[in-house]
Design a protein around this motif. Sequence first.
Motif, mmCIF file in Angstrom:
data_model
loop_
_atom_site.group_PDB
_atom_site.id
_atom_site.type_symbol
_atom_site.label_atom_id
_atom_site.label_comp_id
_atom_site.label_asym_id
_atom_site.label_seq_id
_atom_site.Cartn_x
_atom_site.Cartn_y
_atom_site.Cartn_z
ATOM 1 N N GLU A 1 0.831 -1.213 0.000
ATOM 2 C CA GLU A 1 0.000 0.000 0.000
ATOM 3 C C GLU A 1 0.859 1.255 0.000
ATOM 4 N N THR A 2 1.941 1.235 0.774
ATOM 5 C CA THR A 2 2.841 2.384 0.796
ATOM 6 C C THR A 2 3.447 2.602 -0.583
ATOM 7 N N ALA A 3 3.909 1.528 -1.213
ATOM 8 C CA ALA A 3 4.513 1.639 -2.536
ATOM 9 C C ALA A 3 3.509 2.153 -3.566
ATOM 10 N N ALA A 4 2.270 1.686 -3.475
ATOM 11 C CA ALA A 4 1.241 2.153 -4.409
ATOM 12 C C ALA A 4 1.015 3.657 -4.258
ATOM 13 N N THR A 5 1.028 4.145 -3.016
ATOM 14 C CA THR A 5 0.854 5.575 -2.780
ATOM 15 C C THR A 5 2.050 6.365 -3.300
ATOM 16 N N VAL A 6 3.260 5.810 -3.113
ATOM 17 C CA VAL A 6 4.463 6.455 -3.652
ATOM 18 C C VAL A 6 4.344 6.591 -5.169
ATOM 19 N N LEU A 7 3.891 5.548 -5.840
ATOM 20 C CA LEU A 7 3.741 5.588 -7.290
ATOM 21 C C LEU A 7 2.732 6.659 -7.712
ATOM 22 N N GLN A 8 1.650 6.806 -6.936
ATOM 23 C CA GLN A 8 0.667 7.848 -7.233
ATOM 24 C C GLN A 8 1.274 9.241 -7.076
ATOM 25 N N LEU A 9 2.057 9.416 -6.013
ATOM 26 C CA LEU A 9 2.701 10.709 -5.781
ATOM 27 C C LEU A 9 3.742 11.000 -6.862
ATOM 28 N N MET A 10 4.441 9.975 -7.323
ATOM 29 C CA MET A 10 5.397 10.156 -8.416
ATOM 30 C C MET A 10 4.693 10.619 -9.681
ATOM 31 N N GLU A 11 3.569 9.978 -9.972
ATOM 32 C CA GLU A 11 2.806 10.352 -11.163
ATOM 33 C C GLU A 11 2.329 11.794 -11.070
ATOM 34 N N ALA A 12 1.847 12.182 -9.877
ATOM 35 C CA ALA A 12 1.380 13.558 -9.682
ATOM 36 C C ALA A 12 2.539 14.547 -9.818
ATOM 37 N N TRP A 13 3.715 14.171 -9.308
ATOM 38 C CA TRP A 13 4.899 15.038 -9.394
ATOM 39 C C TRP A 13 5.282 15.283 -10.854
ATOM 40 N N HIS A 14 5.317 14.215 -11.634
ATOM 41 C CA HIS A 14 5.689 14.353 -13.046
ATOM 42 C C HIS A 14 4.642 15.159 -13.816
ATOM 43 N N LEU A 15 3.379 14.994 -13.449
ATOM 44 C CA LEU A 15 2.326 15.769 -14.097
ATOM 45 C C LEU A 15 2.486 17.249 -13.797
ATOM 46 N N ARG A 16 2.835 17.580 -12.532
ATOM 47 C CA ARG A 16 3.065 18.987 -12.181
ATOM 48 C C ARG A 16 4.282 19.549 -12.916
#
Length: 294
Positions: free
Chosen positions: A255-270
């Motif tokens: 679950e932690t890794a899945a959240t990290v991946l979501q935050l990475m995606e959001a970071w790259h989108l920004r």
Amino acid sequence: MNLHLVSDSTGETLNSIARATLARFEDQQVAPHRWSLIRSRLQLDRVLEGLRHEPGPVLFTLVDRSLRHALEETCERLGVPCLSVLDQVVDLLQGQFGSQPREKRAAQHVLDADYFRRIDAMHYVLAHDDGQGAAGIAEADVCLVGVSRSSKTPTCFYLANRGIKAANVPIVPGAALPPELEATPCPVVGLTIETNALIEIRRHRLRLIGAAGVRQDTNDYIDPESVKAEILAARRLCTRMGWPVIDVTRRSIEETAATVLQLMEAWHLRQKRGTAPPQPLDPAAAVFGGGPSA
């Protein structure tokens, strides 16, 4: 109940599906029988013999049509249900693509670029664990920061299995962070944990390494007030740096890794849009229970 998992590959797909599904039937006793790398009739005969001795539902991923037919025929004769778990997905995608899928065994395990990317990521994690090789942070896909024993290392290894180069840097009281984190070209994510949970993990760690001589009532490593202050300081640092924070107290590594991946995606989108990151939550919230944790 017996549950037979029959695969012509490593069986990882079947194991994941079975594990996720059985978790919803906690009151049931299930004995899984795993049959992997079944690629010949001789190998399948051993499966069929096991099925006759311990009958039960069968989940399978077999590409070879003759092996599939033999397995389905035996299951019908024994009166046990049999399901090819990927057929519906393949049929759906076939309808969308308008083309026939290739009968390729273990296609997900070929030595392709993705495989070598995962191996490369695993080597990277080993070389950049717990603050090692700070200069290599520039090559990371993500950097995890947090206090000692906040699950940074296992999360990094899980991400490496997904092909993600994850560095981890501990936040140590009184120690400066590597200057590479000031302007890192990759997203930085903080991991935090509730005080009591962290103290228990650290006490267990001390027992494992044989720290019997440490006075647990005075050691800052597990002293409640010291640990609370350490967590709060780490949260404040993440807030000041604009790094999002994940509370791992009740999260599994997955679950932690899945959240990290979501935050990475959001970071790259920004980065693509050139927008500023959202403001992190109150750093004191997860420590003192005053609000939601990030």
